[in-house]
Design an enzyme around this catalytic site. Structure first.
Site, PDB file in Angstrom:
ATOM      1  N   CYS A  27      10.341  -4.229  -3.351  1.00 27.17           N
ATOM      2  CA  CYS A  27      10.739  -2.840  -3.576  1.00 27.17           C
ATOM      3  C   CYS A  27      10.885  -2.060  -2.273  1.00 27.17           C
ATOM      4  O   CYS A  27      11.306  -0.915  -2.287  1.00 27.17           O
ATOM      5  CB  CYS A  27       9.721  -2.144  -4.480  1.00 27.17           C
ATOM      6  SG  CYS A  27       8.085  -2.055  -3.723  1.00 27.17           S
ATOM      7  N   ASP A  85       8.466  -0.984  -0.429  1.00 26.79           N
ATOM      8  CA  ASP A  85       7.337  -0.079  -0.222  1.00 26.79           C
ATOM      9  C   ASP A  85       6.327  -0.675   0.758  1.00 26.79           C
ATOM     10  O   ASP A  85       6.328  -1.868   1.019  1.00 26.79           O
ATOM     11  CB  ASP A  85       6.644   0.217  -1.556  1.00 26.79           C
ATOM     12  CG  ASP A  85       7.518   1.072  -2.458  1.00 26.79           C
ATOM     13  OD1 ASP A  85       8.345   1.822  -1.913  1.00 26.79           O
ATOM     14  OD2 ASP A  85       7.385   0.968  -3.678  1.00 26.79           O
ATOM     15  N   CYS A 145       5.023   3.472  -4.876  1.00 28.80           N
ATOM     16  CA  CYS A 145       5.178   4.154  -6.158  1.00 28.80           C
ATOM     17  C   CYS A 145       3.835   4.714  -6.622  1.00 28.80           C
ATOM     18  O   CYS A 145       2.797   4.501  -6.000  1.00 28.80           O
ATOM     19  CB  CYS A 145       5.723   3.177  -7.178  1.00 28.80           C
ATOM     20  SG  CYS A 145       4.524   1.908  -7.590  1.00 28.80           S
ATOM     21  N   CYS A 161       2.849  -4.072  -7.269  1.00 30.69           N
ATOM     22  CA  CYS A 161       2.301  -2.838  -6.694  1.00 30.69           C
ATOM     23  C   CYS A 161       0.821  -3.061  -6.361  1.00 30.69           C
ATOM     24  O   CYS A 161       0.345  -2.646  -5.301  1.00 30.69           O
ATOM     25  CB  CYS A 161       2.450  -1.668  -7.650  1.00 30.69           C
ATOM     26  SG  CYS A 161       4.091  -1.517  -8.380  1.00 30.69           S
TER      27      CYS A 161
HETATM   28 FE1  FES Z   1       6.929  -0.693  -4.908  1.00 28.21          FE
HETATM   29 FE2  FES Z   1       5.237  -0.095  -6.864  1.00 28.21          FE
HETATM   30  S1  FES Z   1       7.397  -0.242  -6.995  1.00 28.21           S
HETATM   31  S2  FES Z   1       4.778  -0.590  -4.813  1.00 28.21           S
END
Ligand code: FES
Length: 164
Positions: free
Chosen positions: A37, A39, A66, A110
């Site tokens: 993602c 992140d 997120c 996540c």
């Molecule tokens: Fe990337 Fe949750 S969608 S950490």
């Protein structure tokens, strides 16, 4: 529409996230990025001596992640207080997120991002691929995306988890 139990617990954690922010005097820092993602989570750890054992006194985090990642990091940083490095490393992503209840399949990464940041801080030699390029770290996550972000700082690294 009625919130699920997980959504309620995540909302509660987000309303009052624990241990969010940079720790200036940390003993260990770990950063991971998710290729799933994009992140990132960074975790800072401070140790203390407790009855002859070195235990985690406090852990804090920052994330470009997120809501689930924030909620997991919040409960995980509470959970690992008072644990030794070995005890903390023995916890799976599921155990770290246990206070939120089971994560749905699309949100498991996540929790893994938080688990990865913890492992990166506590066992950096296991995390860093030998060929890893220097990466910005130290300071806040935000600073790393600033003008001097290309200058690696001491003790810094960002580890990217294996894509799932
Ligand atoms: Fe990337 Fe949750 S969608 S950490």
């Amino acid at each position: 529409m009625q919130k699920t139990e997980l959504e309620q617990r995540i909302a509660e954690a987000l309303a009052n996230p624990k241990n969010m922010g940079e720790m200036a005097s940390a003993d260990a820092v770990g950063t991971v990025g998710s290729p799933n993602c994009g992140d990132m989570v960074r975790m800072w750890i401070k140790f203390k001596e407790d009855k002859g054992r070195k235990v985690i006194d406090r852990a804090t985090f920052q994330t470009f992640g997120c809501e689930t990642a924030i909620a997991v990091a919040s409960v995980a940083t509470e959970l690992i207080r008072g644990k030794t490095v070995e005890e903390a490393l023995a916890l799976s992503g599921t155990e770290l997120a246990a206070d939120l209840g089971p994560l749905p399949p699309m949100k498991i990464h996540c929790g893994q991002l938080v688990e990865g940041a913890l492992r990166s801080a506590l066992a950096p030699s296991e995390q860093l691929p030998k060929t890893a390029p220097p990466a910005p770290a130290g300071g806040s996550l935000l600073e790393n995306f600033g003008s001097d972000s290309q200058k690696p700082r001491a003790g810094g690294k960002i580890v990217f988890l294996d894509p799932k």
